[in-house]
Design a protein around this motif. Structure first.
Motif, mmCIF file in Angstrom:
data_model
loop_
_atom_site.group_PDB
_atom_site.id
_atom_site.type_symbol
_atom_site.label_atom_id
_atom_site.label_comp_id
_atom_site.label_asym_id
_atom_site.label_seq_id
_atom_site.Cartn_x
_atom_site.Cartn_y
_atom_site.Cartn_z
ATOM 1 N N GLY A 1 -8.161 7.825 -9.871
ATOM 2 C CA GLY A 1 -7.847 9.082 -10.530
ATOM 3 C C GLY A 1 -6.767 9.885 -9.837
ATOM 4 O O GLY A 1 -6.166 10.774 -10.441
ATOM 5 N N ALA A 2 -6.515 9.571 -8.554
ATOM 6 C CA ALA A 2 -5.492 10.303 -7.790
ATOM 7 C C ALA A 2 -4.216 9.501 -7.581
ATOM 8 O O ALA A 2 -3.204 10.061 -7.157
ATOM 9 C CB ALA A 2 -6.064 10.709 -6.432
ATOM 10 N N LEU A 3 -4.253 8.200 -7.844
ATOM 11 C CA LEU A 3 -3.079 7.369 -7.582
ATOM 12 C C LEU A 3 -2.006 7.550 -8.644
ATOM 13 O O LEU A 3 -2.290 7.859 -9.799
ATOM 14 C CB LEU A 3 -3.482 5.886 -7.521
ATOM 15 C CG LEU A 3 -4.420 5.489 -6.381
ATOM 16 C CD1 LEU A 3 -4.672 3.987 -6.418
ATOM 17 C CD2 LEU A 3 -3.858 5.912 -5.029
ATOM 18 N N ARG A 4 -0.762 7.332 -8.236
ATOM 19 C CA ARG A 4 0.389 7.423 -9.128
ATOM 20 C C ARG A 4 0.871 6.015 -9.473
ATOM 21 O O ARG A 4 0.407 5.042 -8.870
ATOM 22 C CB ARG A 4 1.501 8.215 -8.436
ATOM 23 C CG ARG A 4 1.058 9.611 -7.953
ATOM 24 C CD ARG A 4 1.955 10.104 -6.833
ATOM 25 N NE ARG A 4 1.974 9.167 -5.720
ATOM 26 C CZ ARG A 4 2.932 9.107 -4.802
ATOM 27 N NH1 ARG A 4 3.953 9.948 -4.858
ATOM 28 N NH2 ARG A 4 2.882 8.222 -3.833
ATOM 29 N N TYR B 1 -5.094 14.554 -1.278
ATOM 30 C CA TYR B 1 -4.696 15.008 0.058
ATOM 31 C C TYR B 1 -3.916 13.895 0.770
ATOM 32 O O TYR B 1 -2.880 14.141 1.398
ATOM 33 C CB TYR B 1 -5.950 15.383 0.832
ATOM 34 C CG TYR B 1 -5.727 15.856 2.254
ATOM 35 C CD1 TYR B 1 -5.701 17.221 2.557
ATOM 36 C CD2 TYR B 1 -5.577 14.951 3.301
ATOM 37 C CE1 TYR B 1 -5.522 17.661 3.858
ATOM 38 C CE2 TYR B 1 -5.392 15.376 4.605
ATOM 39 C CZ TYR B 1 -5.366 16.732 4.878
ATOM 40 O OH TYR B 1 -5.186 17.169 6.168
ATOM 41 N N CYS B 2 -4.415 12.668 0.683
ATOM 42 C CA CYS B 2 -3.770 11.526 1.347
ATOM 43 C C CYS B 2 -2.378 11.261 0.791
ATOM 44 O O CYS B 2 -1.453 10.950 1.546
ATOM 45 C CB CYS B 2 -4.626 10.277 1.188
ATOM 46 S SG CYS B 2 -6.207 10.339 2.057
ATOM 47 N N VAL B 3 -2.226 11.375 -0.530
ATOM 48 C CA VAL B 3 -0.915 11.168 -1.147
ATOM 49 C C VAL B 3 0.087 12.176 -0.598
ATOM 50 O O VAL B 3 1.210 11.822 -0.201
ATOM 51 C CB VAL B 3 -1.009 11.268 -2.686
ATOM 52 C CG1 VAL B 3 0.387 11.295 -3.308
ATOM 53 C CG2 VAL B 3 -1.811 10.095 -3.249
ATOM 54 N N ASP B 4 -0.318 13.444 -0.541
ATOM 55 C CA ASP B 4 0.569 14.484 -0.015
ATOM 56 C C ASP B 4 0.898 14.233 1.457
ATOM 57 O O ASP B 4 2.042 14.399 1.894
ATOM 58 C CB ASP B 4 -0.074 15.862 -0.183
ATOM 59 C CG ASP B 4 -0.178 16.289 -1.635
ATOM 60 O OD1 ASP B 4 0.548 15.727 -2.478
ATOM 61 O OD2 ASP B 4 -1.004 17.173 -1.934
ATOM 62 N N TYR B 5 -0.109 13.832 2.217
ATOM 63 C CA TYR B 5 0.064 13.614 3.662
ATOM 64 C C TYR B 5 1.012 12.449 3.926
ATOM 65 O O TYR B 5 1.973 12.574 4.694
ATOM 66 C CB TYR B 5 -1.313 13.336 4.281
ATOM 67 C CG TYR B 5 -1.308 13.196 5.783
ATOM 68 C CD1 TYR B 5 -1.615 14.283 6.598
ATOM 69 C CD2 TYR B 5 -1.041 11.973 6.397
ATOM 70 C CE1 TYR B 5 -1.630 14.162 7.987
ATOM 71 C CE2 TYR B 5 -1.044 11.839 7.776
ATOM 72 C CZ TYR B 5 -1.340 12.938 8.562
ATOM 73 O OH TYR B 5 -1.351 12.803 9.935
ATOM 74 N N CYS B 6 0.735 11.316 3.295
ATOM 75 C CA CYS B 6 1.518 10.100 3.579
ATOM 76 C C CYS B 6 2.944 10.185 3.045
ATOM 77 O O CYS B 6 3.874 9.657 3.668
ATOM 78 C CB CYS B 6 0.816 8.881 2.991
ATOM 79 S SG CYS B 6 -0.743 8.459 3.793
ATOM 80 N N THR B 7 3.134 10.832 1.909
ATOM 81 C CA THR B 7 4.475 10.910 1.336
ATOM 82 C C THR B 7 5.335 11.977 1.992
ATOM 83 O O THR B 7 6.532 12.063 1.707
ATOM 84 C CB THR B 7 4.403 11.172 -0.178
ATOM 85 O OG1 THR B 7 3.648 12.370 -0.426
ATOM 86 C CG2 THR B 7 3.756 10.004 -0.904
#
Length: 440
Positions: A148-151, A310-316
């Motif tokens: 649900g959070a992946l792009r 949160y992880c997407v924002d952090y890693c990108t």
């Protein structure tokens, strides 16, 4: 005002009860016990929650038409479960919103996975599925929440408990069930089976314990090299968490600042061994040492989704990798050959089903928030049952591939086309049959 007052009382009750339980437990106890503490909190606050729901029903007629549409809300805000942090200052959001469409999607996906795994269990008992078969029942909130959070540019790699993952990543129910029975309509034409399922941005399904994690780090390296802004999510169980190759992957990912998220699905048991008997440290989210980590209640789909946002924002943003631990539970044994009751009690399993089941919890939340109606969910249940039943019929009756097809799609760019058979005297010729996916 009444709604706000009741809500504040319930929230304070949750905080006080959680604090009391945490203080009473040994501070050196397993992080896994936090999972059970949350379960106890839900029991203690049941009366308060009932009062809140009564107030909601009483106030429902006073909601504006812009919020209510044919008896349902278009969007609602929910609190996430408490997170625990390692080398991070700011946790994922404590609240998250969920639209009506998202609620219907997540509920459908979790029910579909539960029904698929029940069908797989029956097929295995009928000997229609051969070899190994590892079921995901009880852990559905993890793959649904993460997806649900992946792009579109993000990717996933996991271990052999992968049927639900194949489905949420884009494989049809029929292609999953037919692959399990080795039939031609399987996504790998029946050649891979339970442990080897693949589709766009989904790298399996891997049968070697822990081996998918360094591969996931490699996919994250490809993302960085190609500058596609994608992240890779690598999942492994608590039983694989002591593998040396995981720590090698952590190290290289940190050194190179890779957009990688390493996730330990802690269901409490590695095969038949409980986590406290297998690991000197069961705080799996801290295992990265120099890699920051987060502990998540993996039975709440929205908490999982918010953590991955949160992880997407952090890693990108170029900060490098993260190590996550999601506390969850599996209802079946490690595999279908494991009854799952020799190292735990039936009462323990039933306790989780009654108090912490991810589908039950999400269903209660979206019904209480008026995002959906009971009739809609009942209709979804019927549609899910029908789709899985039809897929099972195909999985039982579809043809198997011809023996010559065993040598198709082995290589993406074969340097030689002759593939050895069972002896050097019966070779096969490599052929391209399917479109290549995930080719960098």
């Amino acid at each position: 005002m009444l709604s706000k007052l009741i809500r504040s009382v319930v929230q304070q009750g949750h905080a006080n009860q959680y604090s009391a339980w945490s203080g009473a437990r040994n501070t050196a106890s397993l992080m896994w016990t936090d999972f059970w503490e949350l379960s106890m909190v839900s029991k203690v606050t049941k009366v308060a929650q009932t009062c809140e729901e009564m107030a909601k029903r009483a106030l429902a007629p006073f909601m504006t038409s812009s919020v209510r549409n044919s008896g349902t809300a278009t969007e609602a805000t929910f609190e996430t479960r408490p997170y625990k942090l390692h080398k991070l200052e700011t946790p994922p959001n404590s609240t998250t919103s969920c639209t009506r469409d998202e609620a219907l999607t997540y509920y459908t996906q979790m029910q579909m996975i539960r029904r698929m795994e029940s069908a797989a269990s029956n097929l295995y008992k009928e000997k229609a599925i051969r070899g190994f078969c590892h079921l995901y029942s009880g852990q559905e909130a993890i793959c649904v929440g993460i997806k649900g959070a992946l792009r579109p540019q993000d990717s996933v790699i996991t271990a052999y408990r992968d049927h639900g993952w194949a489905y949420v990543m884009g494989c049809t129910v029929t292609s999953v069930m037919a692959e399990l029975t080795g039939r031609s309509q399987g996504m790998a034409r029946g050649k891979g089976g339970s442990m080897h399922m693949y589709t766009k941005n989904f790298y399996g399904g891997n049968g070697i314990v822990g081996a998918q994690v360094p591969v996931g780090a490699g996919v994250a390296l490809a993302n960085k090299y190609l500058e596609n802004n994608g992240i890779n999510v690598s999942l492994y169980g608590d039983g694989a968490a002591n593998q040396g190759q995981l720590f090698e992957a952590y190290n290289i990912a940190k050194l190179m600042g890779l957009p990688a998220v390493f996730i330990c699905e802690n269901n409490g048991y590695g095969m038949g061994t409980s986590v406290d008997r297998a690991s000197a440290s069961t705080n799996y989210y801290t295992r990265g040492d120099y890699v920051p980590g987060i502990w998540i209640d993996g039975m709440d789909v929205l908490s999982v989704r918010e953590a991955i946002n949160y992880c997407v924002d952090y890693c990108t943003s170029g900060k490098g990798p993260l190590v996550l631990e999601v506390a969850t539970y599996r209802y079946h044994g490690h595999s279908m050959s494991d009854p799952g009751t020799s190292y735990r009690t039936r009462d323990e399993i039933q306790e989780v089903r009654q108090t912490r089941d991810p589908i039950m919890l999400f269903k209660d939340r979206i019904l209480s928030a008026d995002l959906v109606t009971a009739e809609e969910l009942k209709k979804i249940d019927g549609e899910v049952r029908k789709e899985v039943d039809e897929a099972v019929k195909i999985a039982k009756t579809d043809k198997e591939i011809a023996i010559q097809e065993l040598a198709t799609d082995v290589y993406s760019n074969p340097l030689e086309t002759t593939i050895r058979g069972t002896t050097p005297y019966d070779p096969y010729t490599h052929q391209r049959l399917s479109k290549i996916v995930n080719l960098h």
